[in-house]
Motif scaffolding. Structure first.
Motif, short mmCIF file in Angstrom:
data_model
loop_
_atom_site.label_atom_id
_atom_site.label_comp_id
_atom_site.label_asym_id
_atom_site.label_seq_id
_atom_site.Cartn_x
_atom_site.Cartn_y
_atom_site.Cartn_z
N LEU A 69 0.71 -1.08 0.10
CA LEU A 69 -0.08 0.16 -0.30
C LEU A 69 0.59 0.99 -0.07
O LEU A 69 1.49 1.17 0.93
CB LEU A 69 -1.06 0.06 1.23
CG LEU A 69 -2.39 -0.68 0.96
CD1 LEU A 69 -3.15 -0.51 2.62
CD2 LEU A 69 -2.56 -0.65 0.18
N ASP A 70 0.99 2.03 -0.83
CA ASP A 70 1.51 3.70 -1.10
C ASP A 70 0.37 4.53 -0.38
O ASP A 70 -0.44 4.50 -1.49
CB ASP A 70 1.68 3.76 -2.94
CG ASP A 70 2.65 4.53 -2.81
OD1 ASP A 70 2.50 6.03 -1.94
OD2 ASP A 70 3.19 5.17 -3.55
N ILE A 71 0.85 5.60 0.32
CA ILE A 71 -0.23 6.22 1.07
C ILE A 71 0.39 7.43 1.35
O ILE A 71 1.78 7.23 1.56
CB ILE A 71 -0.89 6.27 2.38
CG1 ILE A 71 -1.69 4.51 2.15
CG2 ILE A 71 -1.57 6.88 3.17
CD1 ILE A 71 -1.93 3.96 3.78
N SER A 72 0.32 8.37 0.32
CA SER A 72 1.04 9.94 0.23
C SER A 72 -0.33 10.75 1.84
O SER A 72 -1.27 10.82 1.00
CB SER A 72 1.05 10.72 -0.39
OG SER A 72 2.13 9.43 -1.05
N ASP A 73 0.55 11.78 2.46
CA ASP A 73 -0.47 12.98 3.16
C ASP A 73 -0.39 13.81 2.52
O ASP A 73 -0.05 14.14 1.01
CB ASP A 73 0.71 13.27 4.17
CG ASP A 73 0.15 14.48 5.28
OD1 ASP A 73 -0.99 14.23 5.65
OD2 ASP A 73 0.23 15.25 5.28
N VAL A 74 -1.75 14.16 2.29
CA VAL A 74 -2.07 15.56 2.05
C VAL A 74 -2.61 16.23 3.02
O VAL A 74 -3.15 16.58 4.51
CB VAL A 74 -3.87 15.10 1.13
CG1 VAL A 74 -4.20 16.75 0.51
CG2 VAL A 74 -3.42 13.74 0.43
N GLY A 79 -0.20 26.14 2.29
CA GLY A 79 1.06 26.67 3.03
C GLY A 79 1.69 25.25 3.98
O GLY A 79 3.09 25.88 5.37
N ALA A 80 0.54 24.62 4.44
CA ALA A 80 1.65 23.20 5.80
C ALA A 80 2.20 21.89 4.67
O ALA A 80 2.01 21.80 4.00
CB ALA A 80 0.15 22.21 5.99
N PRO A 81 3.22 22.00 5.57
CA PRO A 81 4.40 20.52 5.39
C PRO A 81 3.72 19.76 5.67
O PRO A 81 1.96 19.30 6.44
CB PRO A 81 5.14 20.87 6.30
CG PRO A 81 4.60 21.79 7.61
CD PRO A 81 3.27 22.59 6.86
N SER A 82 3.49 18.43 4.24
CA SER A 82 3.68 16.87 4.10
C SER A 82 3.93 16.51 5.02
O SER A 82 4.95 16.70 5.71
CB SER A 82 3.97 16.84 2.88
OG SER A 82 3.33 15.60 2.87
N LEU A 83 3.03 15.08 6.02
CA LEU A 83 4.04 14.57 6.83
C LEU A 83 4.93 13.35 6.09
O LEU A 83 5.73 12.71 6.57
CB LEU A 83 2.82 14.28 7.45
CG LEU A 83 2.06 15.04 8.59
CD1 LEU A 83 1.20 14.49 9.11
CD2 LEU A 83 2.47 15.88 9.69
N ARG A 137 10.70 11.12 4.51
CA ARG A 137 9.17 12.83 4.14
C ARG A 137 10.94 13.18 4.58
O ARG A 137 12.26 12.69 4.89
CB ARG A 137 9.35 12.90 6.10
CG ARG A 137 8.97 14.73 5.83
CD ARG A 137 8.65 14.31 7.67
NE ARG A 137 7.76 15.57 7.64
CZ ARG A 137 7.05 16.50 8.29
NH1 ARG A 137 7.34 16.42 9.81
NH2 ARG A 137 6.44 17.61 8.65
N HIS A 138 10.52 14.05 3.73
CA HIS A 138 12.58 15.16 3.16
C HIS A 138 13.43 14.44 2.88
O HIS A 138 14.34 14.53 2.73
CB HIS A 138 12.65 15.83 4.20
CG HIS A 138 11.60 16.44 4.76
ND1 HIS A 138 10.25 17.85 4.34
CD2 HIS A 138 10.77 17.19 6.40
CE1 HIS A 138 9.31 18.09 4.96
NE2 HIS A 138 10.35 18.00 5.91
#
Length: 246
Positions: A69-74, A79-83, A137-138
């Motif tokens: 499963l591939d899940i990306s934060d929204v 202006g909010a950074p992604s988790l 992340r990053h």
């Protein structure tokens, strides 16, 4: 205080974000509906005659199918950074009978979807036993221990994060700005207009122009009611002035 990698991974995989599945030896990826139950196992809900169910059909002589499963934060607001992003790997098994009914109840704890009532007829549930979790992340990739992933609790505020931030922006801008400036002290520059862009059980992230500052709560919060109780002195001007005078 900040969430651990396991907590962030569980939060991302909880079921409120879109997910795609890469299924072994099948074309894809395929969009899937999912939640993660209290034991850290992923539950997949899909139409009996749909593409996901067909793709998850086990090979002859087996009773499960490997997938990722591939899940990306929204981010909740501009202006909010992604988790970040999480990949959860394991084996999915089709459930039937009592197991399917119990899984539907477990699924409803996170997402009370109306078509859970059709599990056993037009809908099916697969349970995915987690074998590997990777969190990125990053540009930094971290391996999360599956046992730590299972034991971690998803953030109780993530599903309502947008509503909470919107409420602060609509009704409490001045109070929050004053609180942030007091907390940052000299680090708050003239002309900064603090804006809350992320919230979790441990604190909130504030954008000040091009900069981001994280402010922690005195303790982790349990739910929306607990958060309201904790922020009451901040959002109630008279309470804040009384506390400062004391």
């Amino acid at each position: 205080m900040q969430p651990t990698h396991a907590e962030v991974a569980r939060t991302l995989a909880a079921g409120h974000l879109p997910a795609t599945a890469h299924i072994a030896c099948r074309p894809g990826p395929l969009p899937v509906r999912h939640v993660t139950d209290a034991h850290g196992r992923v539950l997949l809900l899909s139409p009996r005659d749909g593409a996901v169910t067909a793709a998850l059909s086990p090979a002859p002589g087996t009773d499960d199918t490997a997938l990722v499963l591939d899940i990306s934060d929204v981010p909740p607001v501009a202006g909010a950074p992604s988790l970040g992003r999480v990949w959860v790997s394991g084996w999915a098994t089709l459930l039937a009978g009592d197991e399917a009914r119990q899984a539907a109840l477990d699924y409803a704890d996170s997402d009370p979807a109306s078509d859970l009532l059709d599990v056993g007829t037009t809908q099916v549930i697969h349970r995915m036993d987690v074998a590997e979790v990777r969190y990125e992340r990053h540009g930094v990739l971290v391996e999360v221990d599956p046992d730590e992933f299972a034991e971690a609790e998803p953030d109780p505020l993530r599903a309502i994060e947008f509503d909470l931030i919107t409420d602060l922006a609509d009704h409490h801008v001045e109070e929050m700005a004053g609180y942030v400036r007091r907390q940052l002290g000299p680090a708050a520059r003239p002309g900064d207009e603090p804006r809350v862009v992320r919230l979790d059980r441990y604190g909130f992230l504030v954008r000040l122009g091009a900069r981001l500052a994280r402010l922690s709560f005195p303790r982790p919060v349990a739910d929306r009611h607990d958060l309201a109780h904790l922020l009451h002195p901040v959002l109630c001007g008279r309470c804040a002035h009384r506390d400062e005078a004391a």
